[in-house]
Design an enzyme around this catalytic site. Structure first.
Site, short mmCIF file in Angstrom:
data_model
loop_
_atom_site.label_atom_id
_atom_site.label_comp_id
_atom_site.label_asym_id
_atom_site.label_seq_id
_atom_site.Cartn_x
_atom_site.Cartn_y
_atom_site.Cartn_z
N ASP A 141 -4.95 -22.78 36.24
CA ASP A 141 -4.05 -22.53 35.19
C ASP A 141 -3.19 -24.08 35.38
O ASP A 141 -2.59 -24.12 34.80
CB ASP A 141 -3.70 -22.28 35.82
CG ASP A 141 -1.84 -20.96 35.51
OD1 ASP A 141 -1.99 -20.60 34.27
OD2 ASP A 141 -1.19 -20.34 36.25
N GLN A 162 1.25 -16.17 39.40
CA GLN A 162 1.52 -15.44 38.06
C GLN A 162 3.31 -15.81 38.55
O GLN A 162 3.64 -15.26 39.75
CB GLN A 162 1.45 -13.75 37.77
CG GLN A 162 2.12 -13.31 36.80
CD GLN A 162 1.60 -13.96 35.84
OE1 GLN A 162 0.69 -13.68 35.22
NE2 GLN A 162 2.51 -14.40 34.87
N LYS A 216 -5.19 -9.60 32.50
CA LYS A 216 -5.91 -11.14 32.65
C LYS A 216 -7.52 -9.95 33.05
O LYS A 216 -8.10 -10.33 33.50
CB LYS A 216 -5.74 -11.92 33.91
CG LYS A 216 -4.64 -12.73 32.75
CD LYS A 216 -3.62 -13.58 33.89
CE LYS A 216 -2.60 -14.50 32.51
NZ LYS A 216 -1.29 -14.83 33.57
#
Ligand code: NAD
Length: 295
Positions: free
Chosen positions: A120, A97, A53
């Site tokens: 997200d 994460q 990422k």
């Protein structure tokens, strides 16, 4: 004739190139989109995702920060870190994460991220916006990537039967909300199948568009695919394969060889939905930066 491939690497590449152009325009206005990724603990798979990422952000000309926190981090310390990022004007997108170490409460952490920075798309505010079809929210990257693949492969969705296998909050449910909207690249009749579905094949055989996210290697076989269907395989499963150097290989939730004989278009694994997730994360972050600047 075997199905045409929907190539996620090619589609993700064009999205990333478009993102880089949008970033350049924002930078010219004095705004550099910034993404912060918080990684708690040292799960090797998560480390790889986070590194990828960061690299993708750098390549697109974005500002990226990775915050590594030890596995012993307390809930309070993690929430304080998220608050710090919520308050940081250089950061437009925040991603924590998953999975988090067991002693941390992921739901509380997700709810602590400002919805405007939740790229997200897991904050309940963004989940709700997706459900009501409000496009200024953020949609989780994997289902958003699937919709983009359908659009860019020229798949007509309006009025089609779309069957989704899997009802997770990460893939199945947001996918359902996307496909059912009365709008572009959606407007389908949606069926969601799950572990309590009585006769899965009865449903999958009706699908013009079959999206599979069940986490079960090769679960959907060719005899479950309607002739001419478009098949999107979200699954990523590591199975043992002594013929490879590493001793394993990646397969999807769809038995690719048999499904390809029946489908008109199909995504491979790897190289299908996988590469789309990061591309959509970058796209979401750029939009977060645009929205923070009032466009
Ligand atoms: P999950 O385990 O949270 O959910 C699986 C879903 O499948 C559940 O809702 C369950 O009800 C359903 N299911 C299981 N067995 C079934 C059966 N026999 N019949 C019908 N439904 C069944 O998984 P998830 O997080 O949604 O992920 C699904 C798959 O997608 C996994 O292989 C995962 O690795 C992959 N994935 C890929 C990406 C990507 O970037 N490409 C992102 C997220 C997840």
């Amino acid at each position: 004739m075997p199905a045409e491939l929907i190539d996620g690497n090619v589609i993700a590449r064009s999205i990333r190139d478009e993102v880089a152009l949008d970033v350049a325009k924002l930078v010219a206005r004095g705004i550099q989109p910034g993404l912060a990724v918080v990684l708690v603990g040292d799960d090797p798979a998560s480390e790889v995702y986070v590194r990828n990422k960061g690299r993708a952000c750098d390549e697109a000309g974005m500002h990226s920060v990775t915050i590594n926190m030890p596995a012993t981090t307390t809930q309070q310390e993690l929430l304080a870190q998220v608050k710090h990022l919520n308050d940081d004007p250089a950061i437009h997108g925040i991603l924590v994460q998953m999975p988090l170490p067991k002693h941390l409460d992921a739901d509380v952490v997700i709810r602590s991220i400002l919805p405007a920075k939740d790229v997200d798309g897991f904050h309940p505010v963004n989940v709700g916006k997706n459900l009501i079809g409000d496009r200024d929210g953020f949609v989780p990257c994997t289902p958003a990537g699937v919709q983009e693949m359908l659009a860019r492969s020229g798949t007509v969705t309006k009025g089609k039967e779309c069957v989704i296998v899997g009802r997770s909050n990460i893939v199945g449910k947001p996918m359902m909300a996307l496909m059912v909207q009365n709008g572009a690249n959606a407007n389908a009749t949606v069926t969601v199948c799950h572990s309590a579905t009585r006769d899965l094949k009865e449903h999958t055989l009706r699908a013009d568009i079959l999206i599979v996210a069940a986490g079960k290697p090769k679960m959907v076989t060719g005899d479950m695919v309607r002739k001419g269907a478009v098949v999107i395989d979200v699954g990523i499963n590591r199975i043992e394969d002594p013929s490879t150097k590493s001793g394993f290989r990646l397969v999807g939730d769809v038995d690719f060889a048999s499904a390809r004989e029946r489908a008109s278009k199909i995504t491979p694994v790897p190289g299908g939905v996988g590469p789309m997730t990061i591309a959509m994360l970058l796209k979401n972050t750029v939009r977060a930066a645009e929205q923070s600047a009032g466009r």
